[in-house]
Scaffold this motif. Structure first.
Motif, short mmCIF file in Angstrom:
data_model
loop_
_atom_site.label_atom_id
_atom_site.label_comp_id
_atom_site.label_asym_id
_atom_site.label_seq_id
_atom_site.Cartn_x
_atom_site.Cartn_y
_atom_site.Cartn_z
N TYR A 17 38.45 60.35 92.41
CA TYR A 17 37.17 60.01 93.04
C TYR A 17 37.25 58.71 93.82
CZ TYR A 17 34.20 63.85 91.70
OH TYR A 17 33.62 65.09 91.62
N ASP A 18 37.92 57.68 93.28
CA ASP A 18 38.03 56.42 94.03
C ASP A 18 38.75 56.65 95.35
OD1 ASP A 18 36.62 54.61 92.37
OD2 ASP A 18 38.30 54.57 90.98
N ARG A 19 39.80 57.48 95.35
CA ARG A 19 40.50 57.78 96.61
C ARG A 19 39.58 58.52 97.58
NH1 ARG A 19 44.23 58.51 92.89
NH2 ARG A 19 46.07 57.20 92.98
N TYR A 20 38.82 59.47 97.06
CA TYR A 20 37.92 60.25 97.92
C TYR A 20 36.79 59.37 98.46
CZ TYR A 20 35.34 64.25 99.69
OH TYR A 20 34.72 65.14 100.53
N LEU A 21 36.23 58.54 97.59
CA LEU A 21 35.08 57.71 97.98
C LEU A 21 35.46 56.65 99.02
CD1 LEU A 21 33.40 57.26 94.51
CD2 LEU A 21 32.47 58.51 96.47
N LYS A 22 36.71 56.29 99.05
CA LYS A 22 37.17 55.29 100.03
C LYS A 22 36.85 55.74 101.46
CE LYS A 22 41.20 52.42 100.74
NZ LYS A 22 42.61 52.25 100.46
N ASN A 23 36.89 57.04 101.69
CA ASN A 23 36.62 57.59 103.03
C ASN A 23 35.34 58.40 103.09
OD1 ASN A 23 39.11 56.61 104.16
ND2 ASN A 23 40.10 58.13 102.86
N PHE A 24 34.47 58.22 102.09
CA PHE A 24 33.20 58.94 102.04
C PHE A 24 32.09 57.95 102.35
CE2 PHE A 24 29.42 60.64 99.95
CZ PHE A 24 29.43 61.95 100.40
N HIS A 25 31.36 58.18 103.44
CA HIS A 25 30.37 57.20 103.90
C HIS A 25 28.95 57.73 103.87
CE1 HIS A 25 33.90 54.92 104.85
NE2 HIS A 25 34.33 55.89 105.62
N ARG A 26 28.72 58.70 103.00
CA ARG A 26 27.37 59.26 102.84
C ARG A 26 26.80 58.73 101.52
NH1 ARG A 26 27.17 63.62 106.62
NH2 ARG A 26 24.94 63.28 106.55
N LYS A 27 25.75 59.38 101.02
CA LYS A 27 25.09 58.90 99.80
C LYS A 27 25.85 59.30 98.53
CE LYS A 27 20.35 58.32 101.30
NZ LYS A 27 20.47 58.37 102.72
N THR A 28 25.88 58.37 97.56
CA THR A 28 26.50 58.64 96.27
C THR A 28 25.54 58.26 95.14
OG1 THR A 28 27.53 56.44 96.16
CG2 THR A 28 28.86 58.23 97.11
N CYS A 29 25.60 59.01 94.06
CA CYS A 29 24.85 58.66 92.86
C CYS A 29 25.62 59.14 91.65
CB CYS A 29 23.44 59.25 92.90
SG CYS A 29 23.36 61.04 92.64
N SER A 30 25.25 58.61 90.50
CA SER A 30 25.79 59.08 89.22
C SER A 30 24.64 59.25 88.25
CB SER A 30 26.81 58.09 88.65
OG SER A 30 28.00 58.11 89.41
N LEU A 31 24.80 60.19 87.35
CA LEU A 31 23.80 60.53 86.34
C LEU A 31 24.34 60.00 85.01
CD1 LEU A 31 23.23 64.16 87.63
CD2 LEU A 31 22.15 62.03 88.40
N VAL A 32 23.65 59.01 84.46
CA VAL A 32 24.24 58.18 83.40
C VAL A 32 23.36 58.14 82.15
CG1 VAL A 32 25.10 55.86 82.89
CG2 VAL A 32 25.23 56.73 85.24
N PHE A 33 23.97 58.41 81.01
CA PHE A 33 23.30 58.17 79.74
C PHE A 33 23.43 56.68 79.44
CE2 PHE A 33 24.94 62.61 79.00
CZ PHE A 33 23.70 63.23 79.04
N ARG A 34 22.41 56.09 78.89
CA ARG A 34 22.42 54.67 78.54
C ARG A 34 23.66 54.32 77.69
NH1 ARG A 34 18.50 51.91 79.85
NH2 ARG A 34 16.99 53.60 79.89
N GLU A 35 24.09 55.28 76.88
CA GLU A 35 25.27 55.08 76.01
C GLU A 35 26.55 54.85 76.82
OE1 GLU A 35 22.22 57.31 73.63
OE2 GLU A 35 22.89 57.34 75.70
N GLN A 36 26.53 55.18 78.09
CA GLN A 36 27.71 55.02 78.94
C GLN A 36 27.78 53.64 79.60
OE1 GLN A 36 26.73 58.98 80.95
NE2 GLN A 36 28.95 58.86 81.19
N LEU A 37 26.72 52.86 79.49
CA LEU A 37 26.70 51.54 80.13
C LEU A 37 27.54 50.55 79.32
CD1 LEU A 37 22.93 51.27 81.10
CD2 LEU A 37 24.87 51.70 82.63
N ASN A 38 28.35 49.78 80.03
CA ASN A 38 29.19 48.77 79.39
C ASN A 38 29.52 47.71 80.45
OD1 ASN A 38 31.59 47.33 78.54
ND2 ASN A 38 31.80 48.88 76.93
N GLU A 39 29.17 46.47 80.13
CA GLU A 39 29.41 45.37 81.08
C GLU A 39 30.67 44.57 80.73
OE1 GLU A 39 27.49 45.14 83.77
OE2 GLU A 39 26.12 46.69 83.06
N GLN A 40 31.44 45.03 79.75
CA GLN A 40 32.58 44.26 79.24
C GLN A 40 33.88 44.54 79.99
OE1 GLN A 40 31.77 41.95 76.89
NE2 GLN A 40 29.73 42.78 77.26
N TRP A 41 33.81 44.82 81.27
CA TRP A 41 35.02 45.07 82.05
C TRP A 41 34.75 44.69 83.50
CZ3 TRP A 41 35.01 48.97 85.90
CH2 TRP A 41 33.85 49.75 85.94
N GLN A 42 35.82 44.45 84.22
CA GLN A 42 35.75 44.08 85.64
C GLN A 42 36.32 45.20 86.49
OE1 GLN A 42 34.43 41.26 87.10
NE2 GLN A 42 33.61 41.02 85.05
#
Length: 180
Positions: free
Chosen positions: A141-166
């Motif tokens: 996905y990162d490779r694909y998104l590099k050349n994708f210039h339209r709208k993007t979204c993700s559907l996320v459960f709160r349990e998937q949130l994590n701020e402990q990484w860069q």
């Protein structure tokens, strides 16, 4: 960094599996679908890229069904050599084959180039609130998104949130997170 991502990935999959067992997953999915369907991202899109989810991920079948009902086109990814992927139209005649990753992929000739897709719903395991994600580790996905210039979204459960990484330099940001 990759060791940390791998650890977070394993923890994230475990959290998703636990959520699926808990009985709360369906209600959370419903609230996320409502956010998505009410959004301008959805309303303005005619061609939507999504995956065919596995059992512990957010179920994408209701999204596919809603798109069909609204006469939107759904395109789904197929992996290619050199960690590339492409999106192909999915319709009632599409035949699917399980990839080496265990994912169903279309055996279709109806290729959609990035500029033909209005909205790409990007899967992931871990997200931060800034819109960066940790996926399954292939970098497709990162490779694909590099050349994708339209709208993007993700559907996320709160349990998937994590701020402990860069995020790393090659990580691509998702424009909109729909969270419950």
């Amino acid at each position: 960094m990759e060791q940390m991502k791998e650890k977070l990935r394993r923890q994230g999959i475990e959290k998703l599996k636990n959520l699926a067992k808990s009985g709360k997953k369906k209600d959370k999915e419903q609230r996320i679908y409502e956010q998505l369907f009410a959004s301008e991202y959805w309303k303005s899109a005619q061609v939507i890229g999504t995956t065919l989810s596995n059992e512990f991920e957010l179920d994408t079948q209701p999204i596919i069904q809603r798109a069909k009902k609204e006469q939107k086109k759904i395109v789904v990814p197929k992996t290619l050599p050199k960690r590339q992927m492409a999106f192909y139209e999915m319709d009632e005649h599409t035949v699917f084959e399980r990839s080496s990753f265990g994912v169903l992929e279309p055996q279709s000739e109806k290729l959609y180039l990035p500029e033909m897709i209005d909205l790409l719903i990007v899967p992931g395991i871990i997200y931060n609130r800034a819109g960066y994600r940790i996926g399954f580790g292939g970098g497709y996905y990162d490779r694909y998104l590099k050349n994708f210039h339209r709208k993007t979204c993700s559907l996320v459960f709160r349990e998937q949130l994590n701020e402990q990484w860069q995020p790393e330099s090659f990580d691509q940001k998702i424009q909109q997170l729909f969270i419950d």
